[in-house]
Write a protein that holds these residues in place. Structure first.
Motif, PDB file in Angstrom:
ATOM      1  N   ILE A 116      73.008 -19.307  40.440  1.00 14.38           N
ATOM      2  CA  ILE A 116      71.724 -19.449  41.357  1.00 14.38           C
ATOM      3  C   ILE A 116      70.659 -18.932  40.360  1.00 14.38           C
ATOM      4  N   ILE A 117      69.490 -19.435  40.003  1.00 15.75           N
ATOM      5  CA  ILE A 117      68.496 -18.941  39.236  1.00 15.75           C
ATOM      6  C   ILE A 117      67.176 -19.284  39.626  1.00 15.75           C
ATOM      7  N   ALA A 118      66.332 -18.148  39.468  1.00 14.65           N
ATOM      8  CA  ALA A 118      64.869 -18.156  40.034  1.00 14.65           C
ATOM      9  C   ALA A 118      64.017 -18.620  38.995  1.00 14.65           C
ATOM     10  N   VAL A 119      62.952 -19.444  39.432  1.00 16.99           N
ATOM     11  CA  VAL A 119      62.091 -19.925  38.585  1.00 16.99           C
ATOM     12  C   VAL A 119      60.727 -19.112  39.084  1.00 16.99           C
ATOM     13  N   ALA A 120      60.297 -18.266  38.380  1.00 18.61           N
ATOM     14  CA  ALA A 120      59.059 -17.449  39.041  1.00 18.61           C
ATOM     15  C   ALA A 120      57.943 -17.161  37.965  1.00 18.61           C
ATOM     16  N   SER A 121      56.922 -16.635  38.475  1.00 17.25           N
ATOM     17  CA  SER A 121      55.478 -16.459  37.575  1.00 17.25           C
ATOM     18  C   SER A 121      55.071 -15.104  38.261  1.00 17.25           C
ATOM     19  N   GLY A 122      54.165 -14.218  37.549  1.00 16.89           N
ATOM     20  CA  GLY A 122      53.394 -13.294  37.937  1.00 16.89           C
ATOM     21  C   GLY A 122      52.112 -13.882  38.862  1.00 16.89           C
ATOM     22  N   LYS A 123      51.649 -15.082  38.591  1.00 14.51           N
ATOM     23  CA  LYS A 123      50.691 -15.485  39.372  1.00 14.51           C
ATOM     24  C   LYS A 123      50.769 -17.020  39.512  1.00 14.51           C
ATOM     25  N   GLY A 124      49.771 -17.507  40.279  1.00 18.77           N
ATOM     26  CA  GLY A 124      49.815 -19.081  40.700  1.00 18.77           C
ATOM     27  C   GLY A 124      48.952 -19.767  39.598  1.00 18.77           C
ATOM     28  N   GLY A 125      49.061 -20.914  39.582  1.00 21.79           N
ATOM     29  CA  GLY A 125      48.237 -21.572  38.735  1.00 21.79           C
ATOM     30  C   GLY A 125      48.769 -22.048  37.464  1.00 21.79           C
ATOM     31  N   VAL A 126      50.167 -21.690  37.117  1.00 18.09           N
ATOM     32  CA  VAL A 126      50.566 -21.723  35.690  1.00 18.09           C
ATOM     33  C   VAL A 126      51.581 -22.906  35.971  1.00 18.09           C
ATOM     34  N   GLY A 127      51.746 -23.734  36.695  1.00 18.76           N
ATOM     35  CA  GLY A 127      52.694 -24.886  36.645  1.00 18.76           C
ATOM     36  C   GLY A 127      54.218 -24.393  37.003  1.00 18.76           C
ATOM     37  N   LYS A 128      54.474 -23.444  37.566  1.00 15.63           N
ATOM     38  CA  LYS A 128      55.771 -23.088  37.772  1.00 15.63           C
ATOM     39  C   LYS A 128      56.548 -24.039  38.742  1.00 15.63           C
ATOM     40  N   SER A 129      56.071 -24.735  39.496  1.00 16.61           N
ATOM     41  CA  SER A 129      56.770 -25.622  40.464  1.00 16.61           C
ATOM     42  C   SER A 129      57.377 -26.847  39.728  1.00 16.61           C
ATOM     43  N   THR A 130      56.139 -27.236  38.745  1.00 15.83           N
ATOM     44  CA  THR A 130      56.615 -28.314  38.060  1.00 15.83           C
ATOM     45  C   THR A 130      57.521 -28.310  36.983  1.00 15.83           C
ATOM     46  N   ILE A 131      57.477 -26.972  36.335  1.00 18.64           N
ATOM     47  CA  ILE A 131      58.601 -26.401  35.452  1.00 18.64           C
ATOM     48  C   ILE A 131      60.058 -26.441  36.065  1.00 18.64           C
ATOM     49  N   ALA A 132      59.909 -25.838  37.268  1.00 17.08           N
ATOM     50  CA  ALA A 132      61.315 -25.741  38.112  1.00 17.08           C
ATOM     51  C   ALA A 132      61.746 -27.464  38.505  1.00 17.08           C
ATOM     52  N   CYS A 133      60.852 -28.152  38.935  1.00 20.40           N
ATOM     53  CA  CYS A 133      61.207 -29.399  39.400  1.00 20.40           C
ATOM     54  C   CYS A 133      61.972 -30.141  38.010  1.00 20.40           C
ATOM     55  N   ASN A 134      61.088 -30.027  36.945  1.00 16.74           N
ATOM     56  CA  ASN A 134      61.616 -30.710  35.738  1.00 16.74           C
ATOM     57  C   ASN A 134      62.713 -30.370  35.028  1.00 16.74           C
ATOM     58  N   LEU A 135      63.040 -28.775  35.241  1.00 17.95           N
ATOM     59  CA  LEU A 135      64.201 -28.354  34.700  1.00 17.95           C
ATOM     60  C   LEU A 135      65.420 -28.380  35.335  1.00 17.95           C
ATOM     61  N   ALA A 136      65.234 -28.508  36.789  1.00 21.25           N
ATOM     62  CA  ALA A 136      66.386 -29.114  37.649  1.00 21.25           C
ATOM     63  C   ALA A 136      66.858 -30.670  37.256  1.00 21.25           C
ATOM     64  N   VAL A 137      65.735 -31.251  37.139  1.00 21.85           N
ATOM     65  CA  VAL A 137      66.027 -32.815  36.859  1.00 21.85           C
ATOM     66  C   VAL A 137      66.926 -32.650  35.599  1.00 21.85           C
ATOM     67  N   GLY A 138      66.207 -31.959  34.539  1.00 23.42           N
ATOM     68  CA  GLY A 138      66.698 -31.839  33.303  1.00 23.42           C
ATOM     69  C   GLY A 138      68.247 -31.519  33.081  1.00 23.42           C
ATOM     70  N   LEU A 139      68.582 -30.628  33.908  1.00 21.32           N
ATOM     71  CA  LEU A 139      69.968 -30.019  33.984  1.00 21.32           C
ATOM     72  C   LEU A 139      70.751 -31.059  34.819  1.00 21.32           C
ATOM     73  N   ILE A 352      64.867 -27.165  27.124  1.00 27.00           N
ATOM     74  CA  ILE A 352      64.724 -25.871  27.947  1.00 27.00           C
ATOM     75  C   ILE A 352      65.972 -26.054  28.834  1.00 27.00           C
ATOM     76  N   ALA A 353      66.242 -27.101  29.481  1.00 25.46           N
ATOM     77  CA  ALA A 353      67.296 -27.174  30.360  1.00 25.46           C
ATOM     78  C   ALA A 353      68.629 -27.042  29.483  1.00 25.46           C
ATOM     79  N   ARG A 354      68.637 -27.503  28.347  1.00 28.92           N
ATOM     80  CA  ARG A 354      69.969 -27.217  27.430  1.00 28.92           C
ATOM     81  C   ARG A 354      70.228 -25.624  27.215  1.00 28.92           C
ATOM     82  N   ARG A 355      69.103 -25.090  26.887  1.00 24.26           N
ATOM     83  CA  ARG A 355      69.007 -23.543  26.605  1.00 24.26           C
ATOM     84  C   ARG A 355      69.619 -22.787  27.985  1.00 24.26           C
TER      85      ARG A 355
END
Length: 376
Positions: A116-139, A352-355
């Protein structure tokens, strides 16, 4: 004088009433008072077993007394009346109250879920959810079995990003929800259970209860990785995940400018404090490529997250550009890793997903079991 944390850490070597669980984790500590070098500790036990608990009491007292700065220690055994309904033992009743204060769930791993991995950010508006979504699809494109939990209860984004709008069905056992699926990823979000645009107006305990239900009362099946899209900041949700789930690591998302990096540092410090390994930092909106001339512009500066990663000794996972195609496909519920798999942007997410996958496979994160957060 020894601090509360030092005392509780020392008592971790003392088995609690069941003879196995460390005393601070057993839920049996009723109160701890420190005053003028004197320490007073009360342990709740079943009155019928008080004599058998004397050895535990004496060991706890000796452990505290041996700490530097402790002038004296008094450890007592006490009992509370069992609940009227059900006749639970005092120890059990106290453990239940302790569990309720800790959001009412255990820290046991999810059956069938390897990481289980967490994708997080210290603030909103940095595109965290988009990163999480595409990281998941990449994996998932790498051949792994992947799930996504949308833990941002106040601003769920995964239904939109994955293009999902149906209501989850009950599993055959009638006890758990079946996650929706898209692009080879299982997805669960509070957004599937409420009307689009409806506000979630909940206090902290309700949020924690809902989060645990979305996590543990879902039929995830066999997963290699469950990606958790965290809300921005360092609040209740992050602490609940660190406390209740053995996180294999966290990915921090930031944009390159100094203002975002200040908040990213807070997120990194929070995960370090709760002993969650850091998989690394992703720099989102790293640069802009003009779709007409191909010219590059560093709108939010550039490489700030990479420099921050080097400074903090945290892996740098990669950079993702600010691009119209990523925005447009995300708005249409088609993650760019799936919709434009051969594009350079999809390639950035795949790298990123590979790493991340390699770090999880090799154990490079130094993952540790989730800590217990004790509230006395």
């Amino acid at each position: 004088m020894a601090s509360r944390d030092e005392i509780m850490a020392a008592l971790s070597a003392v088995p609690g009433p069941d003879g196995r669980t460390a005393l601070p984790d057993s839920g049996a500590i009723s109160g701890l008072t420190i005053r003028d070098g004197k320490v007073f500790l009360a342990i709740i036990v079943d009155p019928a077993k008080a004599q058998a608990m004397e050895a535990m009491r004496a060991r706890a007292e000796a452990t505290i007394r041996a700490l530097p700065g402790v002038a004296s220690a008094v450890v007592t055994l006490t009992a509370e009346a069992a609940r009227a309904a059900g006749g639970a033992s005092p120890t059990h009743a106290h453990e239940e109250r302790g569990q309720q204060r800790r959001s009412g769930r255990s820290s046991e791993p999810l059956a069938g879920v390897k990481h289980i991995i967490a994708v997080a950010s210290g603030k909103g508006g940095v595109g965290k959810s988009t990163i999480a979504c595409n990281l998941a699809v990449g994996l998932a494109r790498l051949g792994l079995k992947i799930g996504v939990l949308d833990a941002d209860l106040f601003g769920p984004s995964m239904p939109k990003l994955f293009g999902l709008a149906a209501k989850p069905e009950l599993a055959p056992d009638g006890q758990k929800l079946v996650p929706l699926e898209a692009f080879g990823v299982k997805v669960m979000s509070i957004g599937f259970l409420i009307e689009e645009g409806a506000p979630v107006i909940w206090r902290g305990p309700m949020v924690m209860s809902a989060l645990n239900q979305l996590l543990r009362e879902v039929a995830w099946g066999e997963l290699d990785v469950l990606v958790v899209d965290m809300p921005p900041g360092t609040g209740d949700t992050q602490l609940t995940m660190a406390q209740n789930v053995p996180l294999s690591g966290a990915v921090i998302v930031s944009t390159p400018q100094d203002l975002a990096l200040i908040d990213a540092r807070r997120g990194i410090a929070m995960f370090k404090q709760v002993q969650v390994p850091l998989l690394g930092i992703v720099e989102n909106m790293s640069y802009f490529l003009c779709p007409h001339c191909g010219g590059r512009t560093d709108i939010f500066s550039h490489a700030g997250a990479q420099r921050e990663a080097e400074t903090l000794g945290v892996p740098f996972l990669g950079e993702v550009p600010l691009d119209i195609a990523i925005r447009a496909n995300s708005d249409e519920g088609r993650p760019i890793v799936a919709s434009l798999p051969d594009s350079a942007h999809a390639g950035a997410f795949l790298e990123i997903a590979r790493r991340v996958s390699l770090m999880l496979e090799t154990g490079a994160t130094g993952a540790k079991p989730a800590p217990r957060i004790r509230i006395l």
